[in-house]
Design an enzyme around this catalytic site. Structure first.
Site, PDB file in Angstrom:
ATOM      1  N   GLU A   6      -0.432   4.731  13.280  1.00 33.22           N
ATOM      2  CA  GLU A   6      -0.164   5.939  12.496  1.00 33.22           C
ATOM      3  C   GLU A   6      -0.109   7.178  13.383  1.00 33.22           C
ATOM      4  OE1 GLU A   6      -1.500   8.363   8.504  1.00 33.22           O
ATOM      5  OE2 GLU A   6      -2.708   6.630   9.123  1.00 33.22           O
ATOM      6  N   PHE A  21       1.124  -3.494   4.408  1.00 32.14           N
ATOM      7  CA  PHE A  21       1.524  -4.807   4.889  1.00 32.14           C
ATOM      8  C   PHE A  21       3.009  -5.036   4.585  1.00 32.14           C
ATOM      9  CE2 PHE A  21      -2.981  -6.785   4.372  1.00 32.14           C
ATOM     10  CZ  PHE A  21      -3.345  -6.259   5.594  1.00 32.14           C
ATOM     11  N   HIS A  29      -2.885   8.157   6.009  1.00 30.45           N
ATOM     12  CA  HIS A  29      -3.123   6.842   5.418  1.00 30.45           C
ATOM     13  C   HIS A  29      -4.498   6.352   5.853  1.00 30.45           C
ATOM     14  CE1 HIS A  29      -2.166   3.040   3.609  1.00 30.45           C
ATOM     15  NE2 HIS A  29      -2.270   2.390   4.747  1.00 30.45           N
ATOM     16  N   LYS A  84      -9.885   7.957   2.624  1.00 27.87           N
ATOM     17  CA  LYS A  84     -10.352   6.596   2.356  1.00 27.87           C
ATOM     18  C   LYS A  84     -11.741   6.367   2.952  1.00 27.87           C
ATOM     19  CE  LYS A  84      -5.759   4.419   2.054  1.00 27.87           C
ATOM     20  NZ  LYS A  84      -4.892   5.554   2.409  1.00 27.87           N
ATOM     21  N   HIS A 118      -9.982   2.047  -0.034  1.00 24.14           N
ATOM     22  CA  HIS A 118      -8.530   1.898  -0.083  1.00 24.14           C
ATOM     23  C   HIS A 118      -8.118   1.314  -1.429  1.00 24.14           C
ATOM     24  CE1 HIS A 118      -4.491   1.344   0.974  1.00 24.14           C
ATOM     25  NE2 HIS A 118      -4.585   0.561   2.026  1.00 24.14           N
ATOM     26  N   CYS A 138       0.799  -1.220   0.000  1.00 24.48           N
ATOM     27  CA  CYS A 138       0.000   0.000   0.000  1.00 24.48           C
ATOM     28  C   CYS A 138       0.839   1.281   0.000  1.00 24.48           C
ATOM     29  CB  CYS A 138      -0.943   0.006   1.199  1.00 24.48           C
ATOM     30  SG  CYS A 138      -2.041  -1.427   1.216  1.00 24.48           S
TER      31      CYS A 138
END
Length: 419
Positions: free
Chosen positions: A321, A405, A310, A342, A347, A169
């Site tokens: 985050e 990830f 994010h 998002k 996403h 991502c």
């Protein structure tokens, strides 16, 4: 620092669930209109999660010749369409006017987490059902993650490097950062970056659902599913699409009379080196990426006016985050308005960094901070979330973060740039 060339943004393009061009997408994001719906198609009927952000109304035949429509994957159709929009906005019309740069100094980067997975899945089904002769020979050409870069380099006669960048991502942010470096250090005069992802299929949805990474139980109310920083958040909502950003050197843009929409002024990347899926709880790698990004841009935390987070809506990810932002920015982090877009678009995985960089440019130009939707019960106190409705506020510097990830982390600083 003084000898570095500045990388300015002169073109933007988007094919997303929220719209098939940048103005339409931006209008939807600013007004918090959710693009998350129940998924169309019988193949989704028995899945544990049946919501997502689909690209709707796109006709590839309006962009590509019939032979390429047949050969290319859906994600590559989107990549070409978004790229054509960006190139046209920059003042160059593909196939009509001469390329405004030395073609040997024009590069293309395709940023994606998984590439054209639909091609591999179709080929696997054909092999199982009809045998080896049924596997299309084009899979070897157009089934690779970097295929969109190859297609675009041929389309635009870009003889500079054409490559793929993949970091789950964080792919889009890292692709943009590498493009900026190519321009900054003199390896290219222009770089087209296209972020593209098409994982909205039963295989990828099932994998992420089995991992319990996706928001569940929202088939009756898909718009409420993506809930960054909200106490009721339970996972992210998968979407598909593409975004394109054309970067070029300030000198080149000025010489040809192109409008500099903004400047990509800083980039940082780092790894958590922690876990295959879970972020480091304190946001170790994410904090490093943000600190390196600010140092690269030559700015202090006090200069950051806005953060496009994010913000996926996963319980661990959102907490990590904010820990990372606090670590990197200190107390200033709590006074910076934060948007998590998002919440309305979902996403786009490897494409999200490019899409959110586009949103950052629009925030700078229009003086609007987009809202974070579904933030009804914020879990984290003492933060300035832009919740519910957009906020009018002049900004000069936007920090955009992307984490993924595997512990991939990328951060970008977008500024108003030269006037």
């Amino acid at each position: 620092m003084k000898d570095r060339r500045r990388a300015v943004i002169t073109g933007l393009g988007a094919i997303t669930p929220s719209g098939l061009n940048v103005p339409t997408m931006w209008d939807a994001v600013v007004h918090g209109r959710s693009a998350i719906t129940t998924l169309d198609g019988a193949e989704f009927a028995n899945l544990a999660v049946r919501i997502g952000g689909q690209v709707r109304g796109f006709e590839p035949a309006t962009v590509l010749e019939a032979s390429l429509v047949r050969r290319l994957s859906r994600s590559q159709h989107w990549a070409v369409a978004a790229a054509d929009q960006a190139m046209t906005q920059s003042g160059w019309t593909p196939g009509v006017t001469a390329l405004p740069w030395d073609p040997h100094r024009f590069a293309v980067i395709a940023a994606t987490g998984a590439g054209p997975v639909d091609a591999m899945q179709r080929a696997t089904r054909a092999l199982d059902q009809r045998g080896p002769r049924a596997v299309p020979l084009t899979l070897a050409i157009y089934g690779a993650p970097d295929a969109a870069a190859s297609v675009l380099s041929q389309r635009y006669l870009a003889f500079g490097p054409a490559q793929g960048v993949s970091a789950t991502c964080a792919s889009g942010a890292i692709g943009l950062g590498e493009a900026m470096r190519r321009i900054r250090h003199g390896y290219a005069d222009a770089v087209l970056v296209v972020g593209v992802e098409d994982c909205l299929n039963p295989v990828n949805l099932s994998s992420n659902a089995n991992m319990r990474a996706l928001a569940r139980g929202y088939e009756h109310d898909p718009a409420a599913a993506s809930r960054p920083f909200d106490r009721a958040r339970s996972g992210f909502v998968m979407s598909a699409g593409a975004g394109a950003v054309l970067l070029e050197s300030e000198e080149t843009a000025h010489a040809r009379g192109a409008v500099a929409l903004a400047e990509l002024a800083g980039f940082g990347a780092a790894s958590d080196a922690y876990h295959a899926t879970a972020p480091h709880p304190q946001g170790r790698g994410a904090a490093r990426a943000v600190r390196d990004c600010l140092a690269d841009a030559g700015i202090a935390p006090d200069a950051v006016d806005h953060i496009n987070a994010h913000g996926t809506g996963t319980p661990a990810g959102d907490a990590a985050e904010l820990n990372a932002l606090e670590s990197a920015l200190g107390n200033r982090a709590h006074r910076i308005p934060i948007s998590a877009t998002k919440s309305s678009m979902g996403h786009l995985l490897g494409a999200s960094g490019v899409i959110e960089a586009i949103i950052a440019v629009q925030s700078l130009r229009d003086g609007i901070l987009p809202p974070t939707g579904n933030l009804d019960d914020p879990e984290f106190e003492g933060w300035d979330f832009v919740a519910g409705e957009a906020r009018s506020q002049s900004v000069n510097t936007v920090l955009s973060t992307s984490f993924g990830f595997g512990g991939h982390n990328g951060a970008l600083v977008v500024t108003r740039g030269p006037t």
